[in-house]
Scaffold this motif. Sequence first.
Motif, PDB file in Angstrom:
ATOM      1  N   GLY A   1      -1.257   1.700  -2.704  1.00 19.46           N
ATOM      2  CA  GLY A   1      -0.782   0.537  -1.969  1.00 19.46           C
ATOM      3  C   GLY A   1       0.681   0.690  -1.585  1.00 19.46           C
ATOM      4  O   GLY A   1       1.067   0.468  -0.434  1.00 19.46           O
ATOM      5  N   ALA A   2       1.490   1.137  -2.550  1.00 20.58           N
ATOM      6  CA  ALA A   2       2.921   1.287  -2.296  1.00 20.58           C
ATOM      7  C   ALA A   2       3.161   2.325  -1.209  1.00 20.58           C
ATOM      8  O   ALA A   2       3.992   2.138  -0.313  1.00 20.58           O
ATOM      9  N   LEU A   3       2.393   3.407  -1.284  1.00 20.63           N
ATOM     10  CA  LEU A   3       2.551   4.462  -0.286  1.00 20.63           C
ATOM     11  C   LEU A   3       2.206   3.925   1.108  1.00 20.63           C
ATOM     12  O   LEU A   3       2.910   4.181   2.087  1.00 20.63           O
ATOM     13  N   ALA A   4       1.120   3.150   1.146  1.00 18.53           N
ATOM     14  CA  ALA A   4       0.693   2.605   2.433  1.00 18.53           C
ATOM     15  C   ALA A   4       1.722   1.617   2.969  1.00 18.53           C
ATOM     16  O   ALA A   4       1.859   1.444   4.174  1.00 18.53           O
ATOM     17  N   CYS A   5       2.474   0.967   2.077  1.00 16.22           N
ATOM     18  CA  CYS A   5       3.531   0.043   2.518  1.00 16.22           C
ATOM     19  C   CYS A   5       4.762   0.814   2.983  1.00 16.22           C
ATOM     20  O   CYS A   5       5.499   0.392   3.867  1.00 16.22           O
TER      21      CYS A   5
ATOM     22  N   ALA B   1      -6.146   2.588   1.591  1.00 10.67           N
ATOM     23  CA  ALA B   1      -4.882   3.056   2.133  1.00 10.67           C
ATOM     24  C   ALA B   1      -4.787   2.705   3.618  1.00 10.67           C
ATOM     25  O   ALA B   1      -3.792   2.149   4.077  1.00 10.67           O
ATOM     26  N   PHE B   2      -5.861   2.994   4.367  1.00 10.36           N
ATOM     27  CA  PHE B   2      -5.877   2.657   5.797  1.00 10.36           C
ATOM     28  C   PHE B   2      -5.674   1.164   5.986  1.00 10.36           C
ATOM     29  O   PHE B   2      -4.923   0.726   6.839  1.00 10.36           O
ATOM     30  N   GLY B   3      -6.402   0.390   5.168  1.00 14.28           N
ATOM     31  CA  GLY B   3      -6.396  -1.055   5.341  1.00 14.28           C
ATOM     32  C   GLY B   3      -5.024  -1.653   5.111  1.00 14.28           C
ATOM     33  O   GLY B   3      -4.509  -2.405   5.937  1.00 14.28           O
ATOM     34  N   VAL B   4      -4.411  -1.281   3.987  1.00 16.10           N
ATOM     35  CA  VAL B   4      -3.086  -1.826   3.666  1.00 16.10           C
ATOM     36  C   VAL B   4      -2.079  -1.396   4.729  1.00 16.10           C
ATOM     37  O   VAL B   4      -1.291  -2.192   5.226  1.00 16.10           O
ATOM     38  N   TYR B   5      -2.185  -0.136   5.095  1.00 15.52           N
ATOM     39  CA  TYR B   5      -1.274   0.375   6.102  1.00 15.52           C
ATOM     40  C   TYR B   5      -1.422  -0.417   7.400  1.00 15.52           C
ATOM     41  O   TYR B   5      -0.438  -0.829   8.010  1.00 15.52           O
TER      42      TYR B   5
ATOM     43  N   GLY C   1      12.150  -3.526   0.668  1.00 16.98           N
ATOM     44  CA  GLY C   1      11.589  -4.336  -0.411  1.00 16.98           C
ATOM     45  C   GLY C   1      10.783  -5.489   0.138  1.00 16.98           C
ATOM     46  O   GLY C   1       9.686  -5.784  -0.337  1.00 16.98           O
ATOM     47  N   MET C   2      11.320  -6.104   1.179  1.00 22.61           N
ATOM     48  CA  MET C   2      10.658  -7.262   1.760  1.00 22.61           C
ATOM     49  C   MET C   2       9.253  -6.890   2.260  1.00 22.61           C
ATOM     50  O   MET C   2       8.270  -7.582   1.992  1.00 22.61           O
ATOM     51  N   VAL C   3       9.196  -5.742   2.968  1.00 24.67           N
ATOM     52  CA  VAL C   3       7.909  -5.320   3.526  1.00 24.67           C
ATOM     53  C   VAL C   3       6.943  -4.932   2.409  1.00 24.67           C
ATOM     54  O   VAL C   3       5.791  -5.355   2.380  1.00 24.67           O
ATOM     55  N   VAL C   4       7.463  -4.114   1.478  1.00 25.19           N
ATOM     56  CA  VAL C   4       6.597  -3.615   0.414  1.00 25.19           C
ATOM     57  C   VAL C   4       6.062  -4.785  -0.416  1.00 25.19           C
ATOM     58  O   VAL C   4       4.918  -4.777  -0.846  1.00 25.19           O
ATOM     59  N   ARG C   5       6.898  -5.807  -0.597  1.00 27.09           N
ATOM     60  CA  ARG C   5       6.469  -6.941  -1.394  1.00 27.09           C
ATOM     61  C   ARG C   5       5.241  -7.599  -0.782  1.00 27.09           C
ATOM     62  O   ARG C   5       4.276  -7.910  -1.477  1.00 27.09           O
ATOM     63  N   VAL C   6       5.279  -7.762   0.527  1.00 22.91           N
ATOM     64  CA  VAL C   6       4.121  -8.374   1.207  1.00 22.91           C
ATOM     65  C   VAL C   6       2.867  -7.577   0.887  1.00 22.91           C
ATOM     66  O   VAL C   6       1.829  -8.121   0.509  1.00 22.91           O
ATOM     67  N   GLY C   7       2.989  -6.239   1.025  1.00 26.08           N
ATOM     68  CA  GLY C   7       1.817  -5.392   0.803  1.00 26.08           C
ATOM     69  C   GLY C   7       1.352  -5.438  -0.628  1.00 26.08           C
ATOM     70  O   GLY C   7       0.160  -5.596  -0.908  1.00 26.08           O
TER      71      GLY C   7
END
Lengths: 885, 115
Positions: free
Chosen positions: A862-866, A775-779, A808-814
């Motif tokens: 992952g989604a939460l961290a995005c 979570a930390f890492g993805v964030y 959506g654009m940001v979350v997609r990257v993550g």
Amino acid sequence: MSALRRFLLRLYRLFRRADAERDLSSEIQSHLALMEEEFRRRGMAPADAARAARLTLGGVDQVKEQQRDARSFLWMEDLRRDVGYGVRTLTRTRGFTIAAIVTLAVGIGAVTIIYSVVRNIVLDPFPYSRSDRLVNVVLRDESGRPVRNAPYYAASEFLDYQEQTNAFEDVVGTSRDAAYWVSDAGTERLDIAWMTPNGFDFLGVPPLAGRVFGAADAAAGAPPVAVMGYRAWIRLFGADPSVVGRTLMLDGKPWTVVGVMPPRFEWNIADLWLCAPLTRGDDPRSPRGFRAFQAHLRPGVTPEEAESQLNVVAARRAAAFPNDYPPRSHFDVLAVVDWVVGPFRAVLYTLFGAVSLLLVIACCNVANMLLARATIREREISIRLAIGASRGRIVRQLLVESALLATGGLVAGCALAFWGTGALRRFMGIGAIAPWETEVRLDQPVLIFAAIAAAVATMTFGLYPALQSVRRDIAARVGTSARSTGLRQQKRMRSSLVVAQVALSVVLLLGAGLLMRSFVKLVGVDLGFDPSNLLVVPVGYPPRQNPSADAYARFYRETLEQLRTIPGVRTGAITNATPPFGSVSSPIERPGVAAQPQASAMLVFCSEGWIDTLGVPLIRGRQLSALDVEQSHHVALVNQTLAKRYFSDSEPLGRTIRLPRLTTLPIPVPDPTFEIVGIVRDVANAGPRDPTLPQVYLPFGFRGPSGLMFVLRTSTEPRPLAAVVRERIHAADRRVAILEPSTLEEGMKRAFYTRPRFSLLILGIFASAGILLVAFGVYGVLAYTVSEQTREIAIRVALGGERGHVIGMVVRVGLQLVGIGLLIGVGASLFTNRLLASELWNTSPTDPAVFAGTASIIVAIGALACWIPARRAVRIEPAVALRHE
Amino acid sequence: MASSERPRVEVLQGTLDLIVLRALSTMGPQHAYGLAARLEQIADHPFPLNQGTLYAALVRLDQRGWIKGRWQRTESARDAKYYAITAAGTRALGKQTERWRRLVGFLDKLLIDEA
């Protein structure tokens, strides 16, 4: 010498800075005052005098500054300043700092704890000398099962193996037994070990008090001697040193205690080791004449060489005793630690693998966080460079900051390691899953290793921004677009770190998920009876001067009547074994029917009411009656499995079976034929994991006086009744020994659940830590990506781009990164989960539910961290953002 | 280092320590003001020194162990820090004076011969 003096003085002043400052201030004050006085004396007006004095001196602050420069080490001062600045910076970004320190601490702490456990259980559990060459000698049949209780052998066989081989440096013969120690205080049942006189030389542990026994104690006419174990010494004698030299009556014979062993000496887990040489004449039916063969290999001799020598001896013996050696039986010489630790070793190695992954993840994560921070700090660094800070100065400051982080992580990591090792020691259940000799203590080399790894990772990546700025400088000079190249490289690196983290966490999480599923199945398995509220009270009935079969039977029957009247006791019975634990096994024959090879049944000796106490329903026929039990009628109940397996063709009720094992019990039953009078439902009798074995219930009178227990079904929590039960039993007969009462659930927990629970807990903790780190890492990566794209996002929003689209654009990257990591992790798990196979029960290493669950958890995290950085992105005010660059 | 507030006229770099040491050696223990006043007195014209500059010299000498400071009462019943030359300071003064003489001799020679 004066250089040293100057250095020390400066150093001293550095730490007495406040004093020096105060001293200087008052000195300047006095200087000004003296001058003023002088000027007034020359006729100046007071106000003019003060002014003139100040002018003559020069600015007070400049004076102080000049003096300070001369006074101190510049670099030390700078360091102080850097540390101060670093602390302030780190406090300002509290979230980052805590995340980094926690990450490092988890990595360092966890790897240390688990390695300490692995080392102390698997690599080096025993306090005995030459334990690297300590082996068990096991005769195995074709399928690898030990033959005739190997590594235990009858005296003559044992001595053949010992005398006709030369692969062993020395051999010890030990066996476990029980003895009653009758004293004025009552009767105690002691665990004793018969040990060859060379035993203590063999093990090489000096006694805590007194002496150990040796060859001299085995000489003809020498008095019988024994050495006491540490736990028994505490339990029975309250650590009284005067026990050395005392004579104990064991089963009516005197044994003199000559010494006490220290803690961790747990050879055969005995209360007393009795000096007992092995001779060919010893009765192989008594434990004294039937010993475990354990030896030290001669230096340079491999287990294989020892095996081939033993196989030759075995072949010779097989000619004389063909029944003792099944076809293709062979010797297996294996390290004692393998024998004791067995499959648990695989679990520990798996855990160690897992925890090493965790350290890698932690280092990746800190690296990643530092990189993300570096980009944010680039601005600060460029500005400082622009206004003339030297590069060295900036590098030093970044180093100081990283060092501060690493130090924080180290301190927290050490604390975690110390605390965790202690907690684990209490949790692990020495004796249940680890050998009794185990002593879990912190392993310092690995703590140091982990600390260095973490520190290096922190310092290296902490310097990254400085290296970046150097590179940029060069790039600017040669006029290429290296800035974007550098950034792209950096971004790729950060992304791969995140992918690696996700993959590693997936591996951990899948492992934990499988163990959890297996554990839930294990705990939830239907045992065929209700194990709650059962109090188990084993009693030892010491041999009497004039044993009569009726005396002990009367004791048990009358005491049972007494116990049943205790308030809170619903029913009670006598038995020699409680499910799901096993009991004695016997071949089973049907008179008049051709014997099935290897047909066997488990024998349970019990009183009437045993199956009611358990709550097992009778399916057909009748129960054992009180009269059957009292008069030891030759009647039996059988379980469904037995009926199905051996009476598939006919009705078992009314048939007779023959149980030859009964003829070899300590008190043999001359006629071992029984009529089947009832069939009861199956209960687990080979542990909760394994299928039920054929089983026979017989009246307990056939068992003889020893090895029986009272089992009481209570209406409430049974533990508090233990004291009353004890009292009643002693009231009935003071001379019986009562072993520690416990509840059946406690026994099951200890025997069957400790190990899976331990593995699950540890892997669970790691998996949770792994998720947290992911979570930390993805964030971290996304927060950086967003800050980098601030301009782009702002323009999109300003031009009327939909916020949902931007999110959506940001979350997609993550999620792309998470997805790749997930795939890699699942792929790796297909291999790593095989390591867990020995720990899984009824659960496939590729359990789809676990895989699906893990995938959803990872994606959700992952989604939460995005989500958090994405939301921040769309909240950006376009005007502010565009000005920002 | 502050660039706006230079001493009015610069004392030749490195000579201030020697001057202070010599003065303390001749006069016995002195406080900073006394020292400054004394130097001004000796000089033909007002001593070309910002008095504050003395403090840097004093601290340097103190760190070398050549002088030692102690708080004492002045005649006018004021507290002031008196500096006294130490034995090591006296030895150093001899060496430094010798060095200075050689340097001056060399400079004299150079300046006169070249002129």
